[in-house]
Design an enzyme around this catalytic site. Structure first.
Site, PDB file in Angstrom:
ATOM      1  N   THR A 126       0.592  -1.193  -0.547  1.00 46.45           N
ATOM      2  CA  THR A 126      -0.224   0.019  -0.199  1.00 46.45           C
ATOM      3  C   THR A 126       0.931   1.149   0.041  1.00 46.45           C
ATOM      4  O   THR A 126       1.996   1.446   0.701  1.00 46.45           O
ATOM      5  CB  THR A 126      -1.400   0.348   1.271  1.00 46.45           C
ATOM      6  OG1 THR A 126      -1.934   1.205   1.203  1.00 46.45           O
ATOM      7  CG2 THR A 126      -0.111   0.099   2.703  1.00 46.45           C
ATOM      8  N   ASP A 127       0.486   2.350  -1.356  1.00 42.00           N
ATOM      9  CA  ASP A 127       0.929   3.591  -1.072  1.00 42.00           C
ATOM     10  C   ASP A 127       0.749   4.382   1.193  1.00 42.00           C
ATOM     11  O   ASP A 127       1.956   4.654   0.698  1.00 42.00           O
ATOM     12  CB  ASP A 127       0.496   4.815  -1.437  1.00 42.00           C
ATOM     13  CG  ASP A 127      -1.290   5.178  -1.294  1.00 42.00           C
ATOM     14  OD1 ASP A 127      -1.740   4.256  -0.318  1.00 42.00           O
ATOM     15  OD2 ASP A 127      -1.992   5.791  -2.195  1.00 42.00           O
ATOM     16  N   GLU A 128      -0.263   3.546   1.464  1.00 41.42           N
ATOM     17  CA  GLU A 128       0.122   4.294   3.122  1.00 41.42           C
ATOM     18  C   GLU A 128       1.802   3.880   4.138  1.00 41.42           C
ATOM     19  O   GLU A 128       1.652   4.154   4.843  1.00 41.42           O
ATOM     20  CB  GLU A 128      -0.694   3.715   3.647  1.00 41.42           C
ATOM     21  CG  GLU A 128      -2.493   4.001   3.434  1.00 41.42           C
ATOM     22  CD  GLU A 128      -3.549   3.549   4.053  1.00 41.42           C
ATOM     23  OE1 GLU A 128      -2.970   4.063   5.752  1.00 41.42           O
ATOM     24  OE2 GLU A 128      -4.330   2.826   3.199  1.00 41.42           O
ATOM     25  N   TYR A 150      -1.569  -0.241  10.876  1.00 42.85           N
ATOM     26  CA  TYR A 150      -1.311  -0.667   9.822  1.00 42.85           C
ATOM     27  C   TYR A 150      -0.248  -0.844   8.923  1.00 42.85           C
ATOM     28  O   TYR A 150       0.538  -1.669   7.843  1.00 42.85           O
ATOM     29  CB  TYR A 150      -3.121  -0.359   9.034  1.00 42.85           C
ATOM     30  CG  TYR A 150      -3.011  -0.718   7.959  1.00 42.85           C
ATOM     31  CD1 TYR A 150      -2.906  -2.317   7.339  1.00 42.85           C
ATOM     32  CD2 TYR A 150      -3.259   0.175   6.976  1.00 42.85           C
ATOM     33  CE1 TYR A 150      -3.059  -2.037   5.709  1.00 42.85           C
ATOM     34  CE2 TYR A 150      -2.744  -0.141   5.620  1.00 42.85           C
ATOM     35  CZ  TYR A 150      -3.666  -1.327   5.121  1.00 42.85           C
ATOM     36  OH  TYR A 150      -3.267  -1.107   3.590  1.00 42.85           O
ATOM     37  N   LYS A 154       2.437  -3.070   6.882  1.00 42.91           N
ATOM     38  CA  LYS A 154       2.791  -2.888   6.475  1.00 42.91           C
ATOM     39  C   LYS A 154       3.943  -3.091   5.341  1.00 42.91           C
ATOM     40  O   LYS A 154       4.904  -3.250   4.685  1.00 42.91           O
ATOM     41  CB  LYS A 154       1.872  -2.505   4.856  1.00 42.91           C
ATOM     42  CG  LYS A 154       0.421  -2.556   5.240  1.00 42.91           C
ATOM     43  CD  LYS A 154       0.179  -4.457   4.814  1.00 42.91           C
ATOM     44  CE  LYS A 154       0.456  -4.125   3.257  1.00 42.91           C
ATOM     45  NZ  LYS A 154      -0.219  -5.388   2.928  1.00 42.91           N
TER      46      LYS A 154
END
Length: 323
Positions: A126-128, A150, A154
């Site tokens: 994810t870009d997060e 989260y 990741k």
């Protein structure tokens, strides 16, 4: 080619499985085996359209279960790992499940792939993991500065992917996508939450001032990008996958309201901002575009399609929302 898709009963994983078996992403699909723990976000109904395909098989299980992985990993040419805990709000209230699945589970899966010499592995991220960016866009070489449990879990999984390639030569790549949307998305996420609330005559909860910016990526574009990485990606490399449609949450909310014929003052309920809420996400996806990727689904048309799907498929989302 024989594919193992972990987390393949979830929103994005099931779309990828359906697309593989329909011939949308690859022509040489001999078998697709799905492994999914069937937590609240995993749903066998997402795979009902392919359940009779002779190439499809399914097993319930956890990627943290090493003995189970020893049974299911051998014999596959490609492993695509969608298995993850993904909802930021849930990670804030209960981080441990995210660390277990997104870190320990990733490590367990990579170990099993190494032992059985899997030829190609792609880990879905994810870009997060990048945190927040005020101006410009992240490249794959930008530092990982996650701000939620989260995103941190990741990012840790991504670092394991890098380490297993550098240490063991594992043929693994990772992807970092922007915000996905489309049919079959669990109704805790913002677009299906807002749409189903409005269908039910309920207001939509808007965090803070609503000026947080996200890039929106249709799930089908994301899955096509994943397949490009499967087939042409470089082992050890990460690939951003973007949709090219950056909107503030206020702009997104206004578009949903307009499409559904609702007025802002009557249907929007401001709520306290999320803890540690990242202000803006934006990815530079030049690396994967050089391999032939480009998003095909414009956001206006994709949003219309998604809203219609939730309007037409209440029997799918109603039990999930009520539970």
């Amino acid at each position: 080619m024989r594919y193992l898709v972990t987390g393949g009963a979830g929103f994005i994983g099931s779309h990828y499985v359906r697309g593989l078996l329909a011939g949308h992403y690859a022509d040489d699909v001999d078998a697709v085996h799905v492994l999914d723990k069937l937590t609240y976000a995993g749903n066998l109904a997402n795979l009902s359209s392919v359940s009779d395909d002779r190439r499809f098989s399914f097993a319930v299980g956890d990627i943290c279960d090493g003995d189970l992985l020893e049974e299911v990993i051998p014999g596959h040419d490609v492993v695509v790992n969608f298995a993850a805990e993904t909802h930021v709000d849930r990670s804030i209230s209960g981080p441990q499940d995210f660390v277990v699945t997104n870190v320990v589970g990733t490590q367990s899966l990579l170990d099993a792939c190494r032992r059985h010499e899997i030829a190609r592995i792609v880990h879905i991220g994810t870009d997060e993991v990048y945190g927040s960016i005020d101006v410009g866009s992240w490249t794959e070489d930008s530092p990982l500065l996650p701000n939620s449990p989260y995103a941190a879990s990741k990012a840790a999984g991504e670092l394991l992917v890098r380490a297993y390639h550098r240490t063991y030569g594992l043929p693994v790549s990772s992807t970092r996508c922007s915000n996905n949307y489309g049919p079959y998305q669990y109704p805790e996420k913002v677009i299906p939450l807002f749409v189903t609330n409005l269908i039910d005559g309920l207001q939509v909860p808007l965090y803070g001032d609503g000026l947080n910016v996200r890039d929106w990526l249709h799930v089908d574009d994301h899955c096509r990008g994943i397949q490009i990485v499967v087939e042409r990606g470089e082992a050890g490399a990460a690939y951003n996958i973007g949709g090219g449609e950056e909107l503030t949450n206020r702009e997104l909310t206004a578009r949903i309201l307009a499409r559904m014929g609702r007025e802002w003052n009557d249907w929007v309920r401001p709520v306290d901002d999320r803890l540690g809420h990242d202000r803006r996400y934006s990815v530079d996806d030049s690396r994967i575009r050089a391999l032939g990727y480009h998003p095909r689904n414009g956001f206006a048309e994709g949003l219309d399609e998604t809203i219609r799907w939730y309007q037409d498929n209440e029997s799918w989302w109603r039990p999930l929302k009520e539970s």
